[in-house]
Scaffold this active site. Sequence first.
Site, PDB file in Angstrom:
ATOM      1  N   CYS A   1       0.644  -1.324   0.262  1.00 57.44           N
ATOM      2  CA  CYS A   1       0.603  -0.350  -0.140  1.00 57.44           C
ATOM      3  C   CYS A   1       1.352   1.104   0.266  1.00 57.44           C
ATOM      4  O   CYS A   1       0.809   2.411  -0.759  1.00 57.44           O
ATOM      5  CB  CYS A   1      -1.030  -0.237   1.337  1.00 57.44           C
ATOM      6  SG  CYS A   1      -0.114  -0.180   3.123  1.00 57.44           S
TER       7      CYS A   1
ATOM      8  N   HIS B   1      -3.225   6.130   5.119  1.00 57.98           N
ATOM      9  CA  HIS B   1      -1.954   6.455   5.011  1.00 57.98           C
ATOM     10  C   HIS B   1      -0.998   8.277   4.456  1.00 57.98           C
ATOM     11  O   HIS B   1      -2.268   8.313   3.545  1.00 57.98           O
ATOM     12  CB  HIS B   1      -0.605   5.349   4.719  1.00 57.98           C
ATOM     13  CG  HIS B   1      -1.094   4.040   4.661  1.00 57.98           C
ATOM     14  ND1 HIS B   1      -1.622   3.586   5.950  1.00 57.98           N
ATOM     15  CD2 HIS B   1      -0.282   2.954   4.381  1.00 57.98           C
ATOM     16  CE1 HIS B   1      -1.131   2.248   5.715  1.00 57.98           C
ATOM     17  NE2 HIS B   1      -0.149   1.726   5.021  1.00 57.98           N
TER      18      HIS B   1
END
Length: 378
Positions: free
Chosen positions: A149, A279
């Site tokens: 990711c 994130h």
Amino acid sequence: MSSDAPSPSSSSRAPRVAIVGATGAVGEEFLRVLHQRAFPMTSLKLLASPRSAGKTLPFGDQTLTVEALDADAFHDVDLALFSAGGSISREYAPLAVAAGAVVVDNSSAFRMTDGVPLVVPEVNPDAISDAGIGLRDGLDAGIIANPNCSTIIMLLAVNPLHRFAGVERIVVSTYQAASGAGAAAMRELEQQTREALAAPGGTGQVVSQDIFGQQYAFNLFSHNSPLQSGGYNQEEMKMVHETHKIWGQDAERGSGAAPDRIRTGITATCIRVPVMRAHAESINLTFRDECSEIKASALLKDAPGITVQDDRGANAFPTPVQASHQDDVFVGRVRRDLSQPEGRGLDLFVCGDQVRKGAALNAVQIAELLLEKRTADR
Ligand code: A2P
């Protein structure tokens, strides 16, 4: 479409799809993304551990029943989306391929395996056909890996600049959400937050520490992946190695494919922060060719999958909360790095939904590329 709809065998029918790890954070996002994007399917099979067999999950206005994963699960599957961890992928992805399915694997199990394309659709879509994988009646069954990711989110922002000016060096620091460690970590962050707020005497201490073995709420710490020799952790080295593979800069291909002939130097520091599902990354770039702040902003505005959010007047820049549940990666704080010669260095701050573009959406976009390719070949 139903979970057990009969499926004719034909290269033109919509694929029969399975989700492995359907009850997890990414698995449930697969369901949402497939439904929202109206992904064409003849059938959809939900697979998880025997603990979840019989559990039901919503898919649009339908209710689908979860089945226990076993070795025979893939006999009626054309496309299997895996997100149940590396060991499940290692054991079952080859069985799915042997049964004729194309696997899009969200784990790290096969990312660095030769012949397995590692794909971010906005960056290297051709890697799939280069590997000879396609959805044609099982003839070209194979595994396609979904990158880590943090790598996906970084590359969405950096790739357009790399294509323009060649990135010689990346210094990246991540601020990573709970979702990357799965649904149980998200639940623990919630639980710890409650416990910390209720702690007697305002000590902020927590009791539940099952996932990370330390306090996560109101805290941050070095990423929980294993440390390697040299002091980097696995997550940090994934960002390095995966970026090289995606950009064709891996050792097998010499010093790097066009347009750069660069082997980008990359150093990463990955940190877990008490954020639920998006994130953030601070990224410093060094360019081979000139790339001004203005040019970089223009390139990013035109790039697919990106929203530039860079309002200095209002001090409004990307945040994980705003990026959550969004498809795009948000980019801001685009500014000249004053420590480097004019045009040769930039700083960026990016936020992207880890569960979505960092995992489920990217995998479904890979599946969409497979469908596009099949249509083009017909
Ligand atoms: P289950 O919910 O039945 O344990 P997350 O990454 O969010 O923790 O999700 C992990 C996913 O992997 C879940 O869907 C989980 O199912 C699934 N999983 C874990 N162990 C197995 C297993 N042995 N076989 C199949 N699926 C598994």
